[in-house]
Motif scaffolding. Structure first.
Motif, PDB file in Angstrom:
ATOM      1  N   VAL A 113       0.834  -1.186   0.000  1.00 15.88           N
ATOM      2  CA  VAL A 113       0.000   0.000   0.000  1.00 15.88           C
ATOM      3  C   VAL A 113       0.874   1.244   0.000  1.00 15.88           C
ATOM      4  O   VAL A 113       1.854   1.321   0.743  1.00 15.88           O
ATOM      5  CB  VAL A 113      -0.924   0.011   1.228  1.00 15.88           C
ATOM      6  N   ARG A 114       0.538   2.212  -0.842  1.00 15.80           N
ATOM      7  CA  ARG A 114       1.212   3.497  -0.857  1.00 15.80           C
ATOM      8  C   ARG A 114       0.192   4.574  -0.502  1.00 15.80           C
ATOM      9  O   ARG A 114      -0.896   4.620  -1.074  1.00 15.80           O
ATOM     10  CB  ARG A 114       1.794   3.801  -2.246  1.00 15.80           C
ATOM     11  N   LEU A 115       0.531   5.439   0.405  1.00 14.94           N
ATOM     12  CA  LEU A 115      -0.346   6.526   0.804  1.00 14.94           C
ATOM     13  C   LEU A 115       0.402   7.847   0.672  1.00 14.94           C
ATOM     14  O   LEU A 115       1.554   7.945   1.094  1.00 14.94           O
ATOM     15  CB  LEU A 115      -0.808   6.346   2.254  1.00 14.94           C
TER      16      LEU A 115
ATOM     17  N   ASN B 185      -2.495  -7.912   5.109  1.00 15.13           N
ATOM     18  CA  ASN B 185      -2.823  -8.621   3.875  1.00 15.13           C
ATOM     19  C   ASN B 185      -3.946  -7.880   3.148  1.00 15.13           C
ATOM     20  O   ASN B 185      -5.018  -8.428   2.902  1.00 15.13           O
ATOM     21  CB  ASN B 185      -3.241 -10.055   4.200  1.00 15.13           C
ATOM     22  N   PRO B 186      -3.708  -6.599   2.765  1.00 18.52           N
ATOM     23  CA  PRO B 186      -4.776  -5.798   2.174  1.00 18.52           C
ATOM     24  C   PRO B 186      -5.114  -6.212   0.749  1.00 18.52           C
ATOM     25  O   PRO B 186      -4.242  -6.615  -0.020  1.00 18.52           O
ATOM     26  CB  PRO B 186      -4.191  -4.385   2.198  1.00 18.52           C
TER      27      PRO B 186
ATOM     28  N   ALA C 271      -9.572   0.366   4.441  1.00 20.56           N
ATOM     29  CA  ALA C 271      -8.917  -0.771   3.788  1.00 20.56           C
ATOM     30  C   ALA C 271      -9.654  -2.058   4.122  1.00 20.56           C
ATOM     31  O   ALA C 271     -10.301  -2.179   5.165  1.00 20.56           O
ATOM     32  CB  ALA C 271      -7.458  -0.877   4.213  1.00 20.56           C
ATOM     33  N   LEU C 272      -9.536  -3.018   3.216  1.00 20.47           N
ATOM     34  CA  LEU C 272     -10.155  -4.336   3.381  1.00 20.47           C
ATOM     35  C   LEU C 272      -9.067  -5.385   3.207  1.00 20.47           C
ATOM     36  O   LEU C 272      -8.274  -5.311   2.260  1.00 20.47           O
ATOM     37  CB  LEU C 272     -11.250  -4.535   2.331  1.00 20.47           C
ATOM     38  N   ASP C 273      -8.997  -6.330   4.124  1.00 15.92           N
ATOM     39  CA  ASP C 273      -7.979  -7.371   3.980  1.00 15.92           C
ATOM     40  C   ASP C 273      -8.579  -8.656   3.420  1.00 15.92           C
ATOM     41  O   ASP C 273      -9.792  -8.744   3.181  1.00 15.92           O
ATOM     42  CB  ASP C 273      -7.234  -7.615   5.297  1.00 15.92           C
ATOM     43  N   ALA C 274      -7.740  -9.640   3.205  1.00 13.04           N
ATOM     44  CA  ALA C 274      -8.151 -10.867   2.529  1.00 13.04           C
ATOM     45  C   ALA C 274      -9.173 -11.667   3.327  1.00 13.04           C
ATOM     46  O   ALA C 274      -9.899 -12.487   2.761  1.00 13.04           O
ATOM     47  CB  ALA C 274      -6.921 -11.733   2.239  1.00 13.04           C
TER      48      ALA C 274
ATOM     49  N   PHE D 101     -10.640  -1.980   7.984  1.00 17.40           N
ATOM     50  CA  PHE D 101      -9.833  -1.115   8.834  1.00 17.40           C
ATOM     51  C   PHE D 101     -10.059   0.336   8.410  1.00 17.40           C
ATOM     52  O   PHE D 101     -10.132   0.634   7.221  1.00 17.40           O
ATOM     53  CB  PHE D 101      -8.348  -1.447   8.692  1.00 17.40           C
ATOM     54  N   CYS D 102     -10.169   1.231   9.376  1.00 14.20           N
ATOM     55  CA  CYS D 102     -10.297   2.663   9.098  1.00 14.20           C
ATOM     56  C   CYS D 102      -9.329   3.443   9.972  1.00 14.20           C
ATOM     57  O   CYS D 102      -9.111   3.074  11.131  1.00 14.20           O
ATOM     58  CB  CYS D 102     -11.716   3.159   9.380  1.00 14.20           C
TER      59      CYS D 102
END
Length: 265
Positions: A57-59, A77-78, A90-93, A98-99
Motif C-alpha cells: 500500500v502506498r499513501l 494482507n490488504p 482498507a479491506l484485507d483478505a 480497517f479505518c
C-alpha cells in the motif's frame, strides 16, 4: 442560504485550506498479487492511495489527520483500499475492514459486528461496506442536515430498510449509491443536485461510481450514463464513449477507461 450553497462553500473551504502533506509513500508488507486502481473518488481532492504491482500500500497527500501514516499494524494482507476526505478505509483478505484518520463524525469507527465484507467505499464524512451477504453497512454522520449542530449530516448513512442483494457500492460527498443484483440502483443521502434521481434511460448497469454530487454508471454495452451536478461538465447526460471497461469519479470530474487502454476525462 440553501443546502447547496452551504455545501458549495464548504467544498471551497476544504479545497483552499492549507494542508499538511506526506511526501513519502508509506508501505505495508506485500500480500498476494492483487492490483487495484483506486482513489479517483472524491477523496482524491485531499489524499491518495493505491496498490503498487507488488501489492504494497502506498499513501500520499494531505496528512493532517494522519490518514497517510496511522496505518493499523494488524493490516498485513490488504486487498482493497479507498478513502474519504480525511480518512482511509482498507479491506484485507479475510474480509475485515480497517479505518484510520479523521473521526470527527464517526467515519473511522468500524461497527464491531459488521461481519465479513467484500467491498468498501468512502464518502467525504462517511464509510460504506458491502457485506458478504449482500447487505450494506454505513457509519459516520447520522440524521438530517442542520447548519449549526449537524453540518455534515445528510442521512448518507441511513441505509434503506430491507436493502439486500447488493453487488456494488459507491459513495459521494454526502450520498451513497448501491447496485442490486437485479440491476436496480438505490441511493440515499442528499439529493441537492439530483444525484439520487436515477434517469429512466439508465439501462443495464455493470458498474457504478460517485463523485461529489454526481453519479456515473457503466452499462453492460460499454457505454456510460451520468447524472447529478454538471456545473463543471462532469455529468453530461449524453456521453459518446463506447467500449468503456472502467469508470471513476472525482469531486468534479469523471474518468473512463476505454478497451484500447486510453482514458477519457
Amino acid at each position: 442560504a440553501d443546502v447547496a450553497e452551504s455545501a458549495s462553500r464548504e467544498e471551497s473551504k476544504m479545497n483552499l485550506s492549507p494542508m499538511r502533506t506526506n511526501q513519502t509513500p508509506r508501505t505495508l508488507s506485500p500480500s498476494r498479487g492483487f492490483v487495484v486502481f483506486a482513489a479517483s473518488l472524491i477523496a482524491a481532492t485531499v489524499s491518495g492511495s493505491a496498490f503498487s504491482q507488488s501489492s504494497s500500500v502506498r499513501l500520499w497527500g494531505d496528512n493532517s489527520s494522519n490518514q497517510c501514516t496511522a496505518i493499523p499494524a494488524a493490516l498485513t494482507n490488504p486487498t482493497r483500499i479507498t478513502g474519504g476526505n480525511y480518512h482511509t478505509i482498507a479491506l484485507d483478505a479475510s474480509g475485515t475492514v480497517f479505518c484510520w484518520g479523521r473521526n470527527t463524525d464517526g467515519q473511522s469507527n468500524v461497527p464491531a459486528a459488521i461481519g465479513v465484507v467484500q467491498a468498501i467505499a468512502g464518502g467525504s464524512y462517511h464509510s460504506v461496506a458491502l457485506k458478504a451477504d449482500g447487505t450494506v453497512a454505513c457509519w459516520g454522520p447520522t440524521g438530517a442536515f442542520n447548519s449549526i449542530s449537524n453540518p455534515n449530516q445528510f442521512n448518507q448513512c441511513a441505509v434503506p430498510a430491507g436493502l439486500t442483494g447488493v453487488t456494488a457500492i459507491t459513495a459521494g460527498w454526502k450520498h451513497t449509491l448501491a447496485l442490486k443484483s437485479d440491476g436496480t440502483l438505490v441511493g440515499w443521502g442528499t439529493n441537492d443536485s439530483g444525484q439520487l434521481t436515477t434517469p429512466g434511460d439508465v439501462g443495464v448497469v455493470a458498474k457504478i461510481a460517485a463523485g461529489s454530487r454526481h453519479n456515473l454508471v457503466l452499462r453492460t454495452n460499454g457505454t456510460v450514463r451520468a447524472w447529478g451536478r454538471n456545473v463543471e461538465l462532469q455529468a453530461p447526460s449524453l456521453l459518446s464513449y463506447t467500449n468503456v471497461t472502467a469508470i471513476a469519479a472525482g469531486a468534479s470530474h469523471s474518468i473512463a477507461l476505454i478497451a484500447d487502454g486510453t482514458l477519457r476525462c
